[in-house]
Design a protein around this motif. Structure first.
Motif, PDB file in Angstrom:
ATOM      1  N   ARG A  17      78.846  53.648  55.775  1.00 56.65           N
ATOM      2  CA  ARG A  17      77.727  52.709  55.689  1.00 56.65           C
ATOM      3  C   ARG A  17      76.652  53.210  54.726  1.00 56.65           C
ATOM      4  N   ARG A  18      76.333  54.478  54.853  1.00 57.28           N
ATOM      5  CA  ARG A  18      75.280  55.031  53.997  1.00 57.28           C
ATOM      6  C   ARG A  18      75.665  54.924  52.518  1.00 57.28           C
ATOM      7  N   ASP A  19      76.927  55.243  52.210  1.00 57.39           N
ATOM      8  CA  ASP A  19      77.374  55.162  50.810  1.00 57.39           C
ATOM      9  C   ASP A  19      77.341  53.716  50.306  1.00 57.39           C
ATOM     10  N   GLN A  20      77.771  52.766  51.160  1.00 57.37           N
ATOM     11  CA  GLN A  20      77.765  51.359  50.766  1.00 57.37           C
ATOM     12  C   GLN A  20      76.340  50.882  50.484  1.00 57.37           C
ATOM     13  N   PHE A  21      75.400  51.217  51.387  1.00 56.96           N
ATOM     14  CA  PHE A  21      74.015  50.785  51.212  1.00 56.96           C
ATOM     15  C   PHE A  21      73.383  51.441  49.982  1.00 56.96           C
ATOM     16  N   ASN A  22      73.722  52.697  49.706  1.00 57.75           N
ATOM     17  CA  ASN A  22      73.168  53.389  48.542  1.00 57.75           C
ATOM     18  C   ASN A  22      73.612  52.722  47.244  1.00 57.75           C
ATOM     19  N   ILE A  23      74.872  52.288  47.184  1.00 54.29           N
ATOM     20  CA  ILE A  23      75.375  51.615  45.974  1.00 54.29           C
ATOM     21  C   ILE A  23      74.594  50.325  45.736  1.00 54.29           C
ATOM     22  N   ILE A  24      74.410  49.538  46.791  1.00 53.98           N
ATOM     23  CA  ILE A  24      73.692  48.264  46.640  1.00 53.98           C
ATOM     24  C   ILE A  24      72.226  48.519  46.284  1.00 53.98           C
ATOM     25  N   ARG A  25      71.615  49.543  46.878  1.00 53.92           N
ATOM     26  CA  ARG A  25      70.230  49.862  46.525  1.00 53.92           C
ATOM     27  C   ARG A  25      70.105  50.241  45.051  1.00 53.92           C
ATOM     28  N   ASP A  26      71.061  51.044  44.547  1.00 52.35           N
ATOM     29  CA  ASP A  26      71.022  51.449  43.148  1.00 52.35           C
ATOM     30  C   ASP A  26      71.153  50.238  42.219  1.00 52.35           C
ATOM     31  N   VAL A  27      72.081  49.333  42.554  1.00 46.70           N
ATOM     32  CA  VAL A  27      72.278  48.130  41.738  1.00 46.70           C
ATOM     33  C   VAL A  27      71.038  47.245  41.783  1.00 46.70           C
ATOM     34  N   ALA A  28      70.470  47.099  42.999  1.00 44.56           N
ATOM     35  CA  ALA A  28      69.278  46.262  43.150  1.00 44.56           C
ATOM     36  C   ALA A  28      68.105  46.823  42.359  1.00 44.56           C
ATOM     37  N   THR A  29      68.020  48.154  42.248  1.00 45.34           N
ATOM     38  CA  THR A  29      66.930  48.769  41.497  1.00 45.34           C
ATOM     39  C   THR A  29      67.065  48.490  39.998  1.00 45.34           C
ATOM     40  N   MET A  30      68.301  48.495  39.501  1.00 50.44           N
ATOM     41  CA  MET A  30      68.531  48.326  38.066  1.00 50.44           C
ATOM     42  C   MET A  30      68.621  46.855  37.640  1.00 50.44           C
ATOM     43  N   TYR A  31      69.154  45.988  38.479  1.00 51.11           N
ATOM     44  CA  TYR A  31      69.376  44.584  38.112  1.00 51.11           C
ATOM     45  C   TYR A  31      68.791  43.648  39.163  1.00 51.11           C
ATOM     46  N   PRO A  32      67.501  43.630  39.375  1.00 53.96           N
ATOM     47  CA  PRO A  32      66.916  42.806  40.441  1.00 53.96           C
ATOM     48  C   PRO A  32      67.041  41.306  40.187  1.00 53.96           C
ATOM     49  N   ASN A  33      67.240  40.876  38.894  1.00 47.83           N
ATOM     50  CA  ASN A  33      67.248  39.440  38.579  1.00 47.83           C
ATOM     51  C   ASN A  33      68.541  38.740  38.979  1.00 47.83           C
ATOM     52  N   HIS A  34      69.616  39.497  39.266  1.00 46.36           N
ATOM     53  CA  HIS A  34      70.915  38.887  39.529  1.00 46.36           C
ATOM     54  C   HIS A  34      71.369  39.054  40.982  1.00 46.36           C
ATOM     55  N   LEU A  35      70.492  39.548  41.843  1.00 46.98           N
ATOM     56  CA  LEU A  35      70.905  39.844  43.222  1.00 46.98           C
ATOM     57  C   LEU A  35      71.213  38.585  44.020  1.00 46.98           C
ATOM     58  N   THR A  36      70.386  37.544  43.871  1.00 46.58           N
ATOM     59  CA  THR A  36      70.574  36.334  44.677  1.00 46.58           C
ATOM     60  C   THR A  36      71.908  35.677  44.377  1.00 46.58           C
ATOM     61  N   MET A  37      72.250  35.495  43.068  1.00 47.07           N
ATOM     62  CA  MET A  37      73.506  34.855  42.706  1.00 47.07           C
ATOM     63  C   MET A  37      74.694  35.730  43.088  1.00 47.07           C
ATOM     64  N   ALA A  38      74.568  37.053  42.917  1.00 45.27           N
ATOM     65  CA  ALA A  38      75.670  37.951  43.269  1.00 45.27           C
ATOM     66  C   ALA A  38      75.925  37.905  44.780  1.00 45.27           C
ATOM     67  N   LEU A  39      74.848  37.864  45.574  1.00 42.62           N
ATOM     68  CA  LEU A  39      74.996  37.789  47.025  1.00 42.62           C
ATOM     69  C   LEU A  39      75.684  36.486  47.433  1.00 42.62           C
ATOM     70  N   GLU A  40      75.299  35.396  46.799  1.00 43.02           N
ATOM     71  CA  GLU A  40      75.901  34.102  47.109  1.00 43.02           C
ATOM     72  C   GLU A  40      77.384  34.095  46.798  1.00 43.02           C
ATOM     73  N   LYS A  41      77.755  34.577  45.597  1.00 41.36           N
ATOM     74  CA  LYS A  41      79.147  34.560  45.182  1.00 41.36           C
ATOM     75  C   LYS A  41      80.007  35.515  46.029  1.00 41.36           C
ATOM     76  N   CYS A  42      79.496  36.709  46.327  1.00 39.30           N
ATOM     77  CA  CYS A  42      80.275  37.666  47.124  1.00 39.30           C
ATOM     78  C   CYS A  42      80.497  37.152  48.548  1.00 39.30           C
ATOM     79  N   SER A  43      79.470  36.432  49.091  1.00 32.21           N
ATOM     80  CA  SER A  43      79.630  35.876  50.436  1.00 32.21           C
ATOM     81  C   SER A  43      80.638  34.741  50.442  1.00 32.21           C
ATOM     82  N   GLN A  44      80.600  33.901  49.409  1.00 33.60           N
ATOM     83  CA  GLN A  44      81.536  32.776  49.321  1.00 33.60           C
ATOM     84  C   GLN A  44      82.975  33.244  49.166  1.00 33.60           C
TER      85      GLN A  44
END
Length: 513
Positions: free
Chosen positions: A428-455
């Protein structure tokens, strides 16, 4: 070899008695070998070895090893050690005595004899008197170190029924009182008189017969209402029974026995009393103490289970805390809260056993309870409380809340992170760290990426990262915020990368938008 030595010494004009004393054999044995030739002696030895079998031959190697390492062992000790190792062994003490004597003669193992002098005392009536004394021994531990142990011994003057209790530290007056209570429970009552030496734990001064006791022990005597007989200084013969018992405990039970821990030692001591100390025929009375005690017990005065000013069951037992935050009690380990152990100074806690068989642990004798366990009747177990485990989820929960702050739709993001926790509980910690790192670098694409990954049911931080990267490429904006030198550390996990076409298919018409 014995035949050769006897003839050599006889040729040197030594008398038979001198030869017997020097070789530690009987005079008939010397006479027998003097009449035999070397061939006759060899033939006799070979004949005995081939034809005559003895009950203890199967244990011969053990007996030889014990006598060679501890030449002072008595046959009674050897007998007790055999019974301890082989409880089903069925031989008499005289058989063991004869066999040990033969082993000593054959292997020339000399026994050091200690002369003891005691004064005879009149026989005491049933239930009248108990004699009490303290002792100490030095024992070898299983890792080869030496440790000093302390014990208090009791003996009923009529039946010679014995009781002993051990400590790893010197006795205090309170320890002495607790041991008296344990002894009374063991005997099922108390006598009218107790005989002591002039020990500082109970007495201040003999005072010409008007004995001055310590305040704490005087209060105990007043509570239990028994008479005290204090021996005069330098007069051990006046309590010769307990002196014998103390030496018996040292030389038969404690001598050369390997120490593990105090609960095990007390348990083995009680089993020794049942098996040997109170079972063997007493040399003076010619009776077994346990059998005589069954009659004497009826003459003891009853003892209430609890004192009015303290309970024996609320005894505070001191224990050191191990570095894994556990304490030992009766062959088991019990946990205390994480952080109780201190590497700077030895941390001691105090144990109390209640009537409900609960083990309460405090940092001070009267302090607040920091641990509460049910006393286990097994041995070698770890008794653990969930409250004492490290809360590993706390740090992960904080990390999850930190990751959620990067998302606009926190509810959907929380559901997504929850699914990651289910699928990757150990990572869990490793998974959350990866998403935190991505969110820090690419904050503008998080909403669409979350939508597509959930779908598309892409429940993996690595898939989420790849989708975000692809969206960033399509937007041709690269990294939105921090340069590489300021990026947080990656987790270092090697993952497989999907072909670019896979993400094109997932996103479908996103480029048209």
């Amino acid at each position: 070899m014995l035949h050769i030595k006897i003839h050599q010494m006889y040729q040197q004009n030594m008398k038979v008695a001198q030869i017997a004393t020097a070789l530690k054999v009987s005079r008939p044995t010397v006479y027998k070998y003097l009449k035999m030739t070397y061939e006759d002696a060899l033939h006799e030895f070979d004949g005995k070895a081939c034809s005559r079998k003895k009950k203890l031959d199967a244990y011969r190697d053990w007996i030889i090893a014990w006598l060679e390492e501890y030449p002072h062992l008595s046959s009674a000790q050897v007998y007790d050690w055999l019974l301890e190792r082989y409880p089903d062994l069925s031989v008499g003490s005289s058989t063991v005595r004869t066999y040990v004597k033969e082993i000593r003669e054959i292997y020339q193992i000399e026994k050091k004899r200690v002369v003891r002098h005691y004064e005879a005392i009149p026989e005491q009536p049933m239930g009248k008197q108990i004699q009490v004394d303290w002792g100490e021994t030095r024992q070898r531990t299983k890792d080869g170190k030496m440790i000093k142990l302390y014990f208090i011994a009791f003996v009923l003057a009529h039946s010679r029924m014995k009781y002993v209790e051990w400590r790893e530290r010197p006795f205090t007056t309170r320890d002495t009182i607790h041991c008296h209570e344990n002894a009374f429970q063991f005997y099922g009552g108390r006598p009218s008189e107790i005989v002591y030496d002039q020990d500082h734990l109970i007495a201040i001064n003999e005072n010409a017969g008007d004995v001055l006791l310590t305040n704490e022990f005087q209060a105990y005597v007043n509570e239990r209402k028994f008479r005290i007989h204090l021996c005069r200084r330098a007069d051990p013969e006046s309590k010769g029974m307990i002196e014998n018992v103390v030496k018996y405990i040292k030389r038969n039970f404690a001598d050369s026995r390997v120490y593990r821990h105090i609960e095990d030692w007390n348990d083995r001591s009680m089993r020794w009393l049942e098996r040997t100390g109170n079972h063997n025929v007493h040399q003076t009375t010619k009776k077994r103490p346990a059998e005589v005690f069954s009659v004497e017990k009826q003459h003891l005065q009853p003892v209430l289970s609890l004192l009015s000013f303290e309970s024996i069951r609320t005894e505070s037992i001191a224990r050191n805390v191990s570095k894994d935050n556990t304490i030992r009690y009766r062959s088991n380990r019990y946990t205390v809260p994480i952080g109780t152990y201190s590497s700077v100074k030895k941390k001691m806690v105090f144990l109390e056993v209640t009537e409900q068989e609960r083990l309460l642990i405090r940092e001070s004798p009267e302090g607040e309870v920091i641990a509460d366990h049910r006393v286990s009747k097994e041995s070698g177990k770890l008794i653990q409380s969930r409250d004492h485990l490290r809360d590993r989820s706390k740090g992960i929960e904080e990390l999850k809340q930190q990751v959620l702050t990067y998302f606009e739709d926190r509810e959907s993001a929380s559901d997504y992170l929850g699914e990651l926790s289910k699928r990757y509980p150990r990572y869990r910690r490793d998974q959350f760290n990866i998403i935190r790192d991505v969110a820090t670098m690419y904050p503008n694409h998080l909403t669409m990426a979350l939508e597509k990954c959930s779908q598309e049911s892409l429940f993996s931080a690595n898939d989420f990262r790849d989708v975000v990267h692809y969206l960033a490429i399509l937007a041709d904006d690269g990294c939105d915020t921090k340069p590489d030198t300021e990026r947080p550390k990656k987790s270092g996990i090697q993952v497989a990368t999907r072909p670019i076409q896979a993400y094109t298919d997932i996103l479908k018409g996103v480029t048209a938008k």
